[in-house]
Write a protein that holds these residues in place. Structure first.
Motif, PDB file in Angstrom:
ATOM      1  N   MET A   1      21.950 -43.289 -14.663  1.00  0.00           N
ATOM      2  CA  MET A   1      20.931 -42.927 -13.685  1.00  0.00           C
ATOM      3  C   MET A   1      20.860 -41.407 -13.542  1.00  0.00           C
ATOM      4  SD  MET A   1      20.540 -44.538  -9.909  1.00  0.00           S
ATOM      5  CE  MET A   1      21.636 -43.371  -9.132  1.00  0.00           C
ATOM      6  N   GLU A  19      20.510 -36.754 -16.661  1.00  0.00           N
ATOM      7  CA  GLU A  19      21.353 -37.907 -16.970  1.00  0.00           C
ATOM      8  C   GLU A  19      22.797 -37.385 -17.079  1.00  0.00           C
ATOM      9  OE1 GLU A  19      23.206 -41.116 -18.480  1.00  0.00           O
ATOM     10  OE2 GLU A  19      22.934 -39.497 -19.924  1.00  0.00           O
ATOM     11  N   PRO A  20      23.783 -38.080 -16.455  1.00  0.00           N
ATOM     12  CA  PRO A  20      25.157 -37.542 -16.428  1.00  0.00           C
ATOM     13  C   PRO A  20      25.766 -37.250 -17.803  1.00  0.00           C
ATOM     14  CG  PRO A  20      24.950 -39.311 -14.845  1.00  0.00           C
ATOM     15  CD  PRO A  20      23.665 -39.290 -15.619  1.00  0.00           C
ATOM     16  N   HIS A  21      25.358 -37.978 -18.837  1.00  0.00           N
ATOM     17  CA  HIS A  21      25.912 -37.734 -20.168  1.00  0.00           C
ATOM     18  C   HIS A  21      25.098 -36.733 -20.981  1.00  0.00           C
ATOM     19  CE1 HIS A  21      28.477 -41.674 -20.532  1.00  0.00           C
ATOM     20  NE2 HIS A  21      28.949 -40.833 -19.643  1.00  0.00           N
ATOM     21  N   ALA A  22      24.010 -36.219 -20.399  1.00  0.00           N
ATOM     22  CA  ALA A  22      23.137 -35.318 -21.160  1.00  0.00           C
ATOM     23  C   ALA A  22      23.823 -33.982 -21.416  1.00  0.00           C
ATOM     24  CB  ALA A  22      21.835 -35.089 -20.410  1.00  0.00           C
ATOM     25  N   SER A  23      23.618 -33.450 -22.604  1.00  0.00           N
ATOM     26  CA  SER A  23      24.177 -32.141 -22.931  1.00  0.00           C
ATOM     27  C   SER A  23      23.302 -31.047 -22.333  1.00  0.00           C
ATOM     28  CB  SER A  23      24.257 -31.970 -24.448  1.00  0.00           C
ATOM     29  OG  SER A  23      22.958 -31.903 -24.990  1.00  0.00           O
ATOM     30  N   LEU A  66      25.348 -31.218 -16.354  1.00  0.00           N
ATOM     31  CA  LEU A  66      25.688 -31.201 -14.927  1.00  0.00           C
ATOM     32  C   LEU A  66      26.817 -30.216 -14.620  1.00  0.00           C
ATOM     33  CD1 LEU A  66      25.449 -34.975 -13.890  1.00  0.00           C
ATOM     34  CD2 LEU A  66      23.868 -33.112 -13.332  1.00  0.00           C
TER      35      LEU A  66
END
Lengths: 166, 300
Positions: A1, A19-23, A66
Motif C-alpha cells: 500500500m 510504495e514501501p518497497h519502491a527504490s 521512503l
C-alpha cells in the motif's frame, strides 16, 4: 500500500505516494519525472543510477525511497541551475567524456562527490572513486581527464594564493 | 499483508518492531541489492533504522573503540584510530563495494548479513571484537565467532538488533592486515581473503591471529597457522607453514567467481601476503592501506 511521503529533490519538495518497497530511482524517475539518473543493472553494480543523498553518492536503484524522506536528494539535473552547466559538466564536453551518455549522469554525480572532498585527487584516486561507475563505451580516458582537469582548476587559485605568500 | 516500512528514531522503537516481526534495513546495500538480484524478496514488514542517532556514533576511548551499528565503511576507513590501531579493519573497509557502498553500507549490516566473503569479519574476529545485541526483552554481548553461524546466518534471534561493535585496542606494537584476491577494482566480493594480526617480543612472534575469508561457511580462525607463527621470526619458512595450514583449513565452494581448487591454491597466496604485511606493520613499517593493493594483489 502506498504511503504519503515528501521527497526533497534538487531543492524542491515533492509530496508523493510511495510504495514501501519502491527504490529512490523509481520514485524520482517515474513519479517526479526526473529521468537523468538511469537504470542500468538495477543491482548496484554499474552506478548509472547514482544520486547524492545528503551529499554522499548512493546507488538509488537499491535505496528505498521512503528512507530518503527528510534528506537532500541531488540528481544530475541539480548539479547546475537550469540551462547552465557546472565546471565538471563543461569539462566532460571539452575532454570527450561523453560517448553514448548512459553512464554520464552517474559519472557526474560520482565525480561531484569526489571533488567535494578536501584535497586535490590524484589520477589514481579519481580512478578508484569512479570504479563503481561502469562506462559501456569504455570511454574512461576522457572521463578521467575531465575530472582531473576540474580538480586542477579548482586547486589553482589556492596554490597561486599560497605562492603569493597569502 | 501489504508491504510496510516504519522509520524508527530510537532503539526501543526498532526492537519493538523487530519483536512484531519486522526486519531491519539501514543502507540497503545488502538487503535491497539482494532482493534486486533475486536472492530473497524484500521482507514485507521493514523497520528503517538509519535515523537512530545513538547507533551512528563512533567513539575511541583510551583502550577501546566502540562503533555503533550504523557507522559506515567510509567512516571507519577514515577514522584515525582504526587506521593506526586496527589497520586490518581499515584495509577491509576501504575496499568494500564502491564509494557509494562505503558511504551507506554499515558495519552492523556487514556483520549481520553474515556473508562468508564479508570484508570486516576477519579483522573483527582476529581483533577479538564483540557485538552488543538488543531485543525488546534484554541485551547480551557475543564474540564474532559466536555470532557467525553459516552463510547468511547468525546466532542472533530474529528480534535482536546489533547495536554496537566493541574492540579493545591491541598494544601499539601490534601489526594487522587484511588481504583479498580480487578481479576488479570496485563492487568486488572477495574471491578469497586472509587476515593476520601479529605482535613481536624481540625478534620472535609473541601473538598471532590468522583468519580466512570466502574459504569456509563462515569467516574463521586457523589455529594451526597461528601456532606455526608464534615463536617464529615471521620469515619465509614460518609463513609457508602457516599458509599451508590455511589451505588445509579451507573448505571453499566452487561458484561463478572461482573453483574450489583455485580458491584453495590462492588461500596460501593471500595468507602469505597478509602475514608479511602484518609483520612489517608490527615492526613499524608504513605499509599503505589497503594491504590488498600494497602487497601486489588486485587489478591495476
Amino acid at each position: 500500500m502506498r504511503v504519503a511521503a515528501t521527497l526533497k529533490v534538487n531543492g524542491t519538495l515533492y509530496p508523493l505516494e510511495i510504495e514501501p518497497h519502491a527504490s529512490l530511482l523509481r520514485a524520482v524517475r517515474e513519479q517526479i519525472a526526473l529521468t537523468g539518473a538511469k537504470e542500468g543493472c538495477d543491482d548496484s553494480e554499474c552506478g548509472a543510477c547514482m544520486m547524492l543523498l545528503d551529499g554522499e553518492p548512493v546507488n538509488s536503484c537499491s535505496y528505498l525511497a521512503l528512507q530518503a524522506q527528510g534528506r537532500e536528494v541531488t540528481t544530475v539535473e541539480g548539479l547546475a541551475p537550469p540551462g547552465e552547466l557546472s565546471d565538471l559538466q563543461r569539462a566532460f564536453l571539452e575532454h570527450g567524456g561523453v560517448q553514448c551518455g548512459f553512464c554520464t549522469p552517474g559519472m557526474l554525480i560520482s565525480a561531484t562527490a569526489l571533488l567535494r572532498r578536501p584535497g586535490t585527487p590524484s589520477e589514481e584516486e579519481v580512478r578508484t572513486a569512479l570504479a563503481g561507475n561502469l562506462c559501456r563505451c569504455t570511454g574512461y580516458e576522457g572521463i578521467v581527464n575531465a575530472v582531473l582537469a576540474v580538480a586542477r582548476s579548482r586547486s589553482e587559485p589556492l596554490e597561486s594564493a599560497r605562492t603569493r605568500g597569502a | 499483508m501489504s508491504a510496510s516500512l516504519r522509520v524508527a528514531s530510537t532503539v526501543e522503537e526498532a526492537v519493538h518492531e523487530l519483536a512484531a516481526g519486522a526486519r531491519p534495513v539501514a543502507g540497503g546495500t545488502d538487503l535491497v541489492v539482494g532482493a534486486r538480484q533475486g536472492k530473497a524478496p524484500l521482507p514485507q514488514r521493514l523497520v528503517a533504522i538509519h535515523r537512530i542517532e545513538k547507533l551512528r556514533r563512533i567513539a575511541a576511548h583510551d583502550q577501546s573503540l566502540r562503533m555503533g551499528a550504523l557507522v559506515t565503511h567510509a567512516e571507519l576507513a577514515a577514522n584515525p584510530t582504526v587506521r593506526s590501531r586496527l589497520t586490518a579493519l581499515a584495509d577491509a573497509c576501504v575496499i568494500v563495494g564502491s564509494h557509494a557502498t562505503r558511504a551507506f553500507g554499515t558495519i552492523g549490516g556487514n556483520l549481520m548479513n553474515a556473508s562468508p566473503a564479508m570484508e570486516t569479519g576477519g579483522p573483527l574476529l582476529c581483533l577479538d571484537a564483540t557485538v552488543a545485541l538488543r531485543s525488546a526483552s534484554g541485551a547480551r554481548r557475543v564474540g564474532i565467532a559466536e555470532l557467525l553461524a553459516g552463510p547468511g546466518q547468525t546466532t542472533a534471534a530474529p528480534d535482536e538488533l546489533l547495536e554496537e561493535v566493541y574492540v579493545a585496542l591491541p598494544p601499539t606494537d601490534t601489526g594487522s592486515s587484511y588481504v583479498r584476491l580480487e578481479y576488479r577494482r570496485a563492487m568486488e566480493i572477495a574471491v578469497v581473503g586472509a587476515t593476520a594480526v601479529i605482535r613481536f617480543d624481540g625478534d620472535r612472534i609473541a601473538h598471532a591471529r590468522v583468519a580466512i575469508t570466502a574459504l569456509a561457511p563462515t569467516i574463521r580462525r586457523v589455529p594451526d597457522a597461528e601456532a606455526a607463527l608464534v615463536g617464529s621470526d615471521a620469515g619465509t619458512e614460518a609463513a609457508q607453514i602457516a599458509a599451508r595450514a590455511v589451505a588445509a583449513a579451507s573448505e571453499p565452494i566452487s561458484d561463478i567467481r572461482a573453483s574450489s581448487r583455485y580458491r584453495t591454491a590462492m588461500a596460501t597466496v593471500v595468507a602469505r601476503r597478509a602475514i608479511a604485511v602484518a609483520a612489517a606493520r608490527a615492526k613499524g613499517e608504513d605499509i599503505p592501506v589497503p594491504a590488498s593493493t600494497a602487497s601486489g594483489g588486485g587489478p591495476r
